[in-house]
Design a protein around this motif. Sequence first.
Motif, PDB file in Angstrom:
ATOM      1  N   LYS A   1       0.900  -1.030  -0.212  1.00  0.00           N
ATOM      2  CA  LYS A   1      -0.117   0.418   0.173  1.00  0.00           C
ATOM      3  C   LYS A   1       0.963   1.127   0.435  1.00  0.00           C
ATOM      4  N   GLY A   2       0.829   2.163  -0.611  1.00  0.00           N
ATOM      5  CA  GLY A   2       1.521   3.477  -0.130  1.00  0.00           C
ATOM      6  C   GLY A   2       2.178   3.502  -2.049  1.00  0.00           C
ATOM      7  N   MET A   3       2.858   2.039  -2.830  1.00  0.00           N
ATOM      8  CA  MET A   3       4.336   2.531  -3.358  1.00  0.00           C
ATOM      9  C   MET A   3       3.163   2.384  -4.762  1.00  0.00           C
ATOM     10  N   LYS A   4       3.926   3.394  -5.139  1.00  0.00           N
ATOM     11  CA  LYS A   4       3.280   4.422  -6.868  1.00  0.00           C
ATOM     12  C   LYS A   4       3.788   3.748  -8.203  1.00  0.00           C
ATOM     13  N   TYR A   5       5.284   3.363  -7.688  1.00  0.00           N
ATOM     14  CA  TYR A   5       6.478   3.089  -8.839  1.00  0.00           C
ATOM     15  C   TYR A   5       7.000   1.927  -8.326  1.00  0.00           C
ATOM     16  N   LEU A   6       7.765   1.258  -9.753  1.00  0.00           N
ATOM     17  CA  LEU A   6       8.181  -0.199  -9.930  1.00  0.00           C
ATOM     18  C   LEU A   6       9.715   0.555 -10.737  1.00  0.00           C
ATOM     19  N   ILE A   7      10.719   0.410  -9.687  1.00  0.00           N
ATOM     20  CA  ILE A   7      11.814   0.875 -10.597  1.00  0.00           C
ATOM     21  C   ILE A   7      12.894  -0.283 -10.128  1.00  0.00           C
ATOM     22  N   PHE A   8      13.832  -0.384 -11.228  1.00  0.00           N
ATOM     23  CA  PHE A   8      14.572  -1.820 -11.442  1.00  0.00           C
ATOM     24  C   PHE A   8      15.952  -0.528 -11.985  1.00  0.00           C
ATOM     25  N   LYS A   9      17.249  -1.361 -11.250  1.00  0.00           N
ATOM     26  CA  LYS A   9      18.155  -1.674 -11.092  1.00  0.00           C
ATOM     27  C   LYS A   9      19.002  -2.886 -12.842  1.00  0.00           C
TER      28      LYS A   9
ATOM     29  N   ASP B   1      26.904  -4.826  -9.754  1.00  0.00           N
ATOM     30  CA  ASP B   1      27.986  -3.720 -10.193  1.00  0.00           C
ATOM     31  C   ASP B   1      29.174  -4.710 -10.958  1.00  0.00           C
ATOM     32  N   VAL B   2      28.371  -5.743 -11.697  1.00  0.00           N
ATOM     33  CA  VAL B   2      29.897  -6.676 -12.178  1.00  0.00           C
ATOM     34  C   VAL B   2      30.345  -5.826 -12.902  1.00  0.00           C
ATOM     35  N   LEU B   3      29.746  -5.040 -13.964  1.00  0.00           N
ATOM     36  CA  LEU B   3      30.849  -4.288 -14.636  1.00  0.00           C
ATOM     37  C   LEU B   3      30.837  -3.052 -14.205  1.00  0.00           C
ATOM     38  N   ASP B   4      32.210  -2.572 -14.851  1.00  0.00           N
ATOM     39  CA  ASP B   4      33.380  -1.495 -14.247  1.00  0.00           C
ATOM     40  C   ASP B   4      33.090  -0.005 -15.308  1.00  0.00           C
ATOM     41  N   GLU B   5      31.777   0.536 -15.175  1.00  0.00           N
ATOM     42  CA  GLU B   5      31.149   1.533 -16.031  1.00  0.00           C
ATOM     43  C   GLU B   5      31.330   3.179 -15.922  1.00  0.00           C
ATOM     44  N   SER B   6      31.603   3.335 -16.938  1.00  0.00           N
ATOM     45  CA  SER B   6      31.792   4.514 -17.063  1.00  0.00           C
ATOM     46  C   SER B   6      30.379   5.706 -16.109  1.00  0.00           C
ATOM     47  N   ASP B   7      29.522   5.135 -16.348  1.00  0.00           N
ATOM     48  CA  ASP B   7      28.460   5.947 -16.242  1.00  0.00           C
ATOM     49  C   ASP B   7      27.497   5.403 -15.225  1.00  0.00           C
ATOM     50  N   GLU B   8      27.209   4.763 -14.149  1.00  0.00           N
ATOM     51  CA  GLU B   8      26.370   4.292 -12.946  1.00  0.00           C
ATOM     52  C   GLU B   8      24.867   4.556 -13.275  1.00  0.00           C
ATOM     53  N   ASN B   9      24.749   5.959 -13.380  1.00  0.00           N
ATOM     54  CA  ASN B   9      23.836   6.384 -13.345  1.00  0.00           C
ATOM     55  C   ASN B   9      22.369   6.879 -14.451  1.00  0.00           C
ATOM     56  N   ASN B  10      22.918   5.633 -15.338  1.00  0.00           N
ATOM     57  CA  ASN B  10      21.499   5.344 -16.984  1.00  0.00           C
ATOM     58  C   ASN B  10      21.307   4.047 -16.646  1.00  0.00           C
ATOM     59  N   ASN B  11      21.405   3.336 -15.803  1.00  0.00           N
ATOM     60  CA  ASN B  11      21.190   2.050 -15.045  1.00  0.00           C
ATOM     61  C   ASN B  11      19.864   1.775 -14.812  1.00  0.00           C
ATOM     62  N   THR B  12      18.830   3.011 -14.562  1.00  0.00           N
ATOM     63  CA  THR B  12      17.658   2.778 -13.871  1.00  0.00           C
ATOM     64  C   THR B  12      16.403   2.922 -15.038  1.00  0.00           C
ATOM     65  N   GLN B  13      15.148   2.184 -14.191  1.00  0.00           N
ATOM     66  CA  GLN B  13      13.639   2.658 -14.972  1.00  0.00           C
ATOM     67  C   GLN B  13      13.091   2.711 -14.337  1.00  0.00           C
ATOM     68  N   VAL B  14      12.414   3.965 -14.136  1.00  0.00           N
ATOM     69  CA  VAL B  14      10.248   3.717 -13.100  1.00  0.00           C
ATOM     70  C   VAL B  14       9.657   3.406 -13.564  1.00  0.00           C
ATOM     71  N   LEU B  15       8.455   2.717 -13.762  1.00  0.00           N
ATOM     72  CA  LEU B  15       7.404   2.525 -13.775  1.00  0.00           C
ATOM     73  C   LEU B  15       6.654   3.182 -13.250  1.00  0.00           C
ATOM     74  N   SER B  16       5.315   3.756 -14.027  1.00  0.00           N
ATOM     75  CA  SER B  16       4.027   3.523 -12.375  1.00  0.00           C
ATOM     76  C   SER B  16       3.111   2.487 -12.518  1.00  0.00           C
ATOM     77  N   LEU B  17       2.774   2.909 -11.536  1.00  0.00           N
ATOM     78  CA  LEU B  17       1.948   1.537 -10.995  1.00  0.00           C
ATOM     79  C   LEU B  17       0.951   2.407 -10.302  1.00  0.00           C
ATOM     80  N   ARG B  18      -0.013   2.917 -11.870  1.00  0.00           N
ATOM     81  CA  ARG B  18      -1.367   3.371 -10.595  1.00  0.00           C
ATOM     82  C   ARG B  18      -2.421   2.462 -11.650  1.00  0.00           C
ATOM     83  N   PRO B  19      -4.077   2.971 -11.848  1.00  0.00           N
ATOM     84  CA  PRO B  19      -4.747   2.308 -12.630  1.00  0.00           C
ATOM     85  C   PRO B  19      -4.588   3.227 -13.572  1.00  0.00           C
TER      86      PRO B  19
END
Length: 410
Positions: free
Chosen positions: A144-152, A157-175
């Motif tokens: 209850k109260g959770m409105k988003y699904l976030i996945f990373k 961190d298996v991969l050594d990456e130059s940018d760790e800030n572009n690995n996530t996405q947000v999906l809205s959990l609403r009707p």
Amino acid sequence: MRTKNLISFVFTLFVTLLLFTLLYVFVTETASLKPAASSGTDSMTVMSNSGINTAGKLDLVVSNAVIISSTDTSIRYSFTIKNNSIDTIASLENVSIHNFYSEDTDIDEARDADAGISNLDIKSSLAPGQSYTGTCFASGKIPKGMKYLIFKVDAADVLDESDENNNTQVLSLRPDLVFVDAHITSTSDKKISYTYTIKNNGCLPVADLYNISIQNLYSANSTYNDKGDMPAGGSILGCKRSLAPGESFTATFYSFTAVPAGMNKMLLKIDSCNIEEEADETNNTYTIELLDDLQITDVEVISKTPTQVTYTYKIKNNGIKIIPSIFNVSIQHFYSANNVFNDAGDVSAGGGILGINRSLAPGESYSGTFSAFGTVPDGMNYVTGMIDWGDNLKETNEENNKFSTFIPYK
């Protein structure tokens, strides 16, 4: 003495030649390295122009996440990952995806609900610029109260990456309420009745449909609430029930006023008062075309000669607008062995315009007689036909323009 001087001279000459040889080798080898360094620089420039990261590390980018389906205990979604670096990723087998249910759009493991971890388990490599599209599941009931699904992606961190800030996405959990269908069931001079079906395309239920509203507009185009649109009535659904994810609801409604001149569409909007907070507020509208609809019924043969079959018919305007004239509305005939219009083997039996100079209001009917011409071939016991064969009218339903009748006078 001479012997000593000779030996000294030979030794000095040998050392001098040795030094010259070493210097020549050094200069030659140094010069041969210059073209390779230049080639490497050019290659990196080409790669950077393609938008691929050239920082010297790997870079996995995730995008295009879309929820595919949901149940009470899981959400399935698709995603795309891309190798945005200049080096090949040898394997994605141990790269993981970590899912969270969250109140907002940021990952906070202290207060977010863990929704499971899974490995991509892809043993193949991912070349520079190459993409991979797959699916994944978030598990567990949405708290209850959770409105988003976030996945990373690459959460461990298996991969050594130059940018760790572009690995996530947000999906809205609403009707998410959408129209599945709407079609006119009856018309009069001041009212259009229709049946509609709405569906919850979201991941959470609509708790109560009672105060969800529906609004009608008459319009000259498909843009809802455009300049010049005319209100045509609205109301709350008044239905005390919930709507689960994936569930549909069908009901009837109607417009309250006559269709103004120049308005050839009725636009519908569900949840027009924004009672429900939805995942997508842009898909709540639906367009019903307000066109003519000429239907032919009650076709019956009344006479037959060797070259003519005459019948009676009734046509009705099932549309919502007046047909100004039926003069140029045509009928085409075929003689047939069955009741299928224009079937293989049918023989053309002529046609023509009605030639009747009169209008036909919504709901109004007209009865008359017409004839098919030509000798009826042996074995063909039917006259089939189509009203408005020449498409003089733009109609909502072309299928009710066809007819067939048995020829009893063989």
